[in-house]
Design a protein around this motif. Structure first.
Motif, PDB file in Angstrom:
ATOM      1  N   ASP A  51       0.708  -1.193  -0.229  1.00 14.12           N
ATOM      2  CA  ASP A  51      -0.090  -0.111  -0.114  1.00 14.12           C
ATOM      3  C   ASP A  51       0.696   1.390  -0.042  1.00 14.12           C
ATOM      4  O   ASP A  51       0.537   2.227  -0.709  1.00 14.12           O
ATOM      5  CB  ASP A  51      -1.063   0.182   1.048  1.00 14.12           C
ATOM      6  CG  ASP A  51      -1.937  -0.917   0.981  1.00 14.12           C
ATOM      7  OD1 ASP A  51      -2.329  -1.401  -0.121  1.00 14.12           O
ATOM      8  OD2 ASP A  51      -2.696  -1.402   2.272  1.00 14.12           O
ATOM      9  N   SER A 107     -12.502   4.138   7.536  1.00 19.88           N
ATOM     10  CA  SER A 107     -11.310   3.202   6.786  1.00 19.88           C
ATOM     11  C   SER A 107     -11.740   2.040   6.290  1.00 19.88           C
ATOM     12  O   SER A 107     -11.198   1.509   5.405  1.00 19.88           O
ATOM     13  CB  SER A 107      -9.965   3.307   7.740  1.00 19.88           C
ATOM     14  OG  SER A 107     -10.288   2.488   8.867  1.00 19.88           O
ATOM     15  N   ALA A 108     -12.927   1.474   6.828  1.00 23.91           N
ATOM     16  CA  ALA A 108     -13.367   0.125   6.636  1.00 23.91           C
ATOM     17  C   ALA A 108     -14.847   0.471   5.804  1.00 23.91           C
ATOM     18  O   ALA A 108     -15.401  -0.663   5.341  1.00 23.91           O
ATOM     19  CB  ALA A 108     -13.924  -0.763   7.811  1.00 23.91           C
ATOM     20  N   LEU A 109     -15.127   1.430   5.372  1.00 19.57           N
ATOM     21  CA  LEU A 109     -16.294   1.888   4.827  1.00 19.57           C
ATOM     22  C   LEU A 109     -16.243   1.475   3.097  1.00 19.57           C
ATOM     23  O   LEU A 109     -15.041   1.773   2.596  1.00 19.57           O
ATOM     24  CB  LEU A 109     -16.637   3.434   4.484  1.00 19.57           C
ATOM     25  CG  LEU A 109     -18.033   3.596   3.829  1.00 19.57           C
ATOM     26  CD1 LEU A 109     -19.056   3.020   4.535  1.00 19.57           C
ATOM     27  CD2 LEU A 109     -18.256   5.148   3.903  1.00 19.57           C
ATOM     28  N   ARG A 110     -17.095   0.448   2.521  1.00 24.76           N
ATOM     29  CA  ARG A 110     -16.829  -0.070   1.245  1.00 24.76           C
ATOM     30  C   ARG A 110     -17.929   0.339   0.517  1.00 24.76           C
ATOM     31  O   ARG A 110     -19.042   0.783   0.977  1.00 24.76           O
ATOM     32  CB  ARG A 110     -16.809  -1.711   1.358  1.00 24.76           C
ATOM     33  CG  ARG A 110     -15.754  -2.225   2.204  1.00 24.76           C
ATOM     34  CD  ARG A 110     -15.738  -3.684   1.834  1.00 24.76           C
ATOM     35  NE  ARG A 110     -16.867  -4.370   2.270  1.00 24.76           N
ATOM     36  CZ  ARG A 110     -17.483  -4.642   3.062  1.00 24.76           C
ATOM     37  NH1 ARG A 110     -16.725  -4.686   4.365  1.00 24.76           N
ATOM     38  NH2 ARG A 110     -18.566  -5.607   3.275  1.00 24.76           N
ATOM     39  N   ALA A 111     -18.018   0.283  -0.849  1.00 26.84           N
ATOM     40  CA  ALA A 111     -18.890   0.642  -1.771  1.00 26.84           C
ATOM     41  C   ALA A 111     -20.284   0.112  -1.527  1.00 26.84           C
ATOM     42  O   ALA A 111     -21.293   0.536  -1.697  1.00 26.84           O
ATOM     43  CB  ALA A 111     -18.444   0.704  -3.138  1.00 26.84           C
ATOM     44  N   ASP A 112     -19.805  -1.273  -1.408  1.00 26.11           N
ATOM     45  CA  ASP A 112     -21.207  -2.223  -1.045  1.00 26.11           C
ATOM     46  C   ASP A 112     -22.119  -2.028   0.037  1.00 26.11           C
ATOM     47  O   ASP A 112     -23.350  -2.054   0.193  1.00 26.11           O
ATOM     48  CB  ASP A 112     -20.729  -3.591  -1.157  1.00 26.11           C
ATOM     49  CG  ASP A 112     -20.072  -3.974   0.139  1.00 26.11           C
ATOM     50  OD1 ASP A 112     -19.064  -3.306   0.388  1.00 26.11           O
ATOM     51  OD2 ASP A 112     -20.170  -5.140   0.714  1.00 26.11           O
ATOM     52  N   ILE A 113     -21.455  -1.172   1.158  1.00 29.02           N
ATOM     53  CA  ILE A 113     -22.160  -1.025   2.375  1.00 29.02           C
ATOM     54  C   ILE A 113     -22.782   0.349   2.105  1.00 29.02           C
ATOM     55  O   ILE A 113     -24.089   0.509   2.378  1.00 29.02           O
ATOM     56  CB  ILE A 113     -21.054  -0.580   3.594  1.00 29.02           C
ATOM     57  CG1 ILE A 113     -20.273  -1.819   3.958  1.00 29.02           C
ATOM     58  CG2 ILE A 113     -21.846   0.034   4.778  1.00 29.02           C
ATOM     59  CD1 ILE A 113     -19.212  -1.724   4.906  1.00 29.02           C
ATOM     60  N   VAL A 170      -8.837   8.249   4.021  1.00 25.84           N
ATOM     61  CA  VAL A 170      -9.369   7.082   3.501  1.00 25.84           C
ATOM     62  C   VAL A 170      -8.775   7.209   2.037  1.00 25.84           C
ATOM     63  O   VAL A 170      -7.963   8.086   1.919  1.00 25.84           O
ATOM     64  CB  VAL A 170     -10.811   7.173   3.116  1.00 25.84           C
ATOM     65  CG1 VAL A 170     -11.676   7.169   4.072  1.00 25.84           C
ATOM     66  CG2 VAL A 170     -11.138   8.411   2.182  1.00 25.84           C
ATOM     67  N   GLN A 172      -9.486   6.200  -0.834  1.00 24.10           N
ATOM     68  CA  GLN A 172     -10.349   6.347  -1.897  1.00 24.10           C
ATOM     69  C   GLN A 172     -11.865   6.763  -1.576  1.00 24.10           C
ATOM     70  O   GLN A 172     -12.094   6.594  -0.434  1.00 24.10           O
ATOM     71  CB  GLN A 172     -10.397   5.269  -2.972  1.00 24.10           C
ATOM     72  CG  GLN A 172     -11.251   4.031  -2.334  1.00 24.10           C
ATOM     73  CD  GLN A 172     -11.415   3.153  -3.400  1.00 24.10           C
ATOM     74  OE1 GLN A 172     -11.685   1.792  -2.967  1.00 24.10           O
ATOM     75  NE2 GLN A 172     -11.609   3.331  -4.866  1.00 24.10           N
ATOM     76  N   VAL A 174     -15.354   6.094  -1.920  1.00 22.79           N
ATOM     77  CA  VAL A 174     -16.037   4.846  -2.390  1.00 22.79           C
ATOM     78  C   VAL A 174     -17.310   5.293  -2.717  1.00 22.79           C
ATOM     79  O   VAL A 174     -18.142   4.497  -3.389  1.00 22.79           O
ATOM     80  CB  VAL A 174     -15.954   3.808  -1.236  1.00 22.79           C
ATOM     81  CG1 VAL A 174     -14.923   3.161  -0.818  1.00 22.79           C
ATOM     82  CG2 VAL A 174     -16.799   4.706   0.057  1.00 22.79           C
ATOM     83  N   SER A 175     -17.797   6.540  -2.389  1.00 22.61           N
ATOM     84  CA  SER A 175     -19.478   6.921  -3.147  1.00 22.61           C
ATOM     85  C   SER A 175     -19.043   7.152  -4.802  1.00 22.61           C
ATOM     86  O   SER A 175     -20.327   7.101  -5.179  1.00 22.61           O
ATOM     87  CB  SER A 175     -19.374   8.338  -2.554  1.00 22.61           C
ATOM     88  OG  SER A 175     -18.615   9.453  -3.119  1.00 22.61           O
TER      89      SER A 175
END
Length: 367
Positions: A51, A107-113, A170, A172, A174-175
């Motif tokens: 990373d 930091s754990a927020l994903r697009a699918d959530i 973050v 990226q 993700v929105s």
């Protein structure tokens, strides 16, 4: 003097407590990852170093999405948006986002959530309450949020995550990866010529009737109408200048008031505009001004001369709900149903185009 390690350098060692530790350097600071086995730590360390090398590394943080949105709202949004917009954002965060996904680590927020959250709000996301006709108790209204509300909420989330990316919270936004529902174009309610004539007849002898006529033939918004002062009317050149709005908004300064009247500038630069008015409106406006001046002379010291065109008998501004109630009474008097004040704006726009006006001129007139 010991040489500072560059970004990405790492080593693995076993601690006295038996755990394994992988050390790496980022921004000249030593960081660690831990595990029960050397292989586990080596895998974690390789992921971190990868990373860092790819510019995807973010500092480990426990801040949640809800906490970040609260901070973003106060630090970044509040100084730059209108109070009404701030109120909308605060409501989105408090009523919708925090109860559903507010505890998710940023930091754990994903697009699918985020996608599932948007989908759920569209399907069954209302949280406003209405009175049940059978029990007479307040219950949550069934149904989902409108596509427009979803779009507004998304825009807020996008801006907040964009700032989080700039701040290194973050790696990226993700929105940008989610799909929004297509907005349905609702059919506009426009007064027919018969309805328009009936409404004009209903307000003809009413003290506050000039406001409805003015909105019907200029397309100005309710807040713009109530913020209008006589100084904004140029009788000689037959124009009105929109300089301010008057609205009742929620208060956020911990005062005892829940809401307050806010007199401010229009929400965009385009909304500050000069509108030509038709010849027949001039004598109507002059007659209204004469009536207001006569009221002022009668009560003298009791009169509050703020120069609002739409005012009560004591010269004070009119509450938006007061004028809305007057408008509803006039609709009832005219026998018109299923409409609201914004219909006057739609009616003006429709008749403008029907009578040969071009869309670009209409855009400027409506602000």
């Amino acid at each position: 003097m010991a040489k500072k390690r560059a970004n990405g350098e790492g080593t693995i060692r076993q601690r006295k407590d038996g755990r394994w530790e992988g050390l790496y350097t980022v921004n000249y600071k030593r960081k660690s990852v831990y595990g029960k086995t050397q292989a586990e730590v080596r895998k974690k360390l390789n992921e971190v170093l990868n990373d860092i090398n790819n510019g995807m590394y973010i500092e480990n943080t426990n801040i949640t999405l809800g906490a970040w949105l609260d901070e973003w709202l106060e630090v970044y949004a509040k100084p730059s948006v209108k109070l009404s917009t701030y109120g909308s954002y605060e409501g989105y965060i408090r009523n919708h986002i925090k109860p559903e996904i507010g505890k998710v680590k940023l930091s754990a927020l994903r697009a699918d959530i985020l996608q599932k959250f948007i989908n759920q709000k569209l399907k069954n996301g209302r949280c406003d309450k209405v009175k049940d006709v059978n029990t007479n108790k307040l219950v949550i209204k069934k149904g989902g949020l409108s596509e427009k509300t979803i779009k507004n909420m998304y825009n807020m989330i996008h801006s907040a995550l964009k700032q989080a990316y700039k701040n290194g919270l973050v790696n990226q936004n993700v929105s940008e990866l989610i799909t929004l529902p297509k907005q349905k174009r609702n059919e506009m309610r426009v007064l027919s010529l018969e309805e328009q004539k009936a409404l004009q007849s209903a307000v003809e002898d009413e003290r506050l009737g000039i406001g409805i006529i003015l909105s019907l033939f200029t397309g100005i918004r309710l807040g713009e109408l109530l913020g209008l002062k006589f100084d904004d009317i140029d009788f000689e050149n037959k124009t009105i200048t929109i300089r301010r709005t008057l609205n009742r908004l929620k208060v956020y300064d911990n005062s005892e008031k829940k809401t307050d009247i806010v007199i401010g500038e229009p929400k965009t630069n385009k909304a500050k505009r000069v509108i030509p008015i038709q010849e027949f409106l001039i004598p109507l406006l002059k007659a209204h001004r004469t009536r207001v001046l006569t009221e002022q002379i009668k009560i003298a010291n009791l009169y509050k001369n703020d120069s609002f065109v739409m005012c009560n008998e004591f010269g004070k501004y009119l509450e938006p709900t007061t004028y809305q109630n007057f408008f509803k009474n006039m609709l009832k008097k005219a026998g018109i149903q299923d409409t609201n004040f914004h219909t006057l704006r739609h009616t003006f726009a429709t008749h403008f185009v029907i009578n040969g006006g071009d869309p670009f001129s209409l855009r400027d007139l409506l602000g």
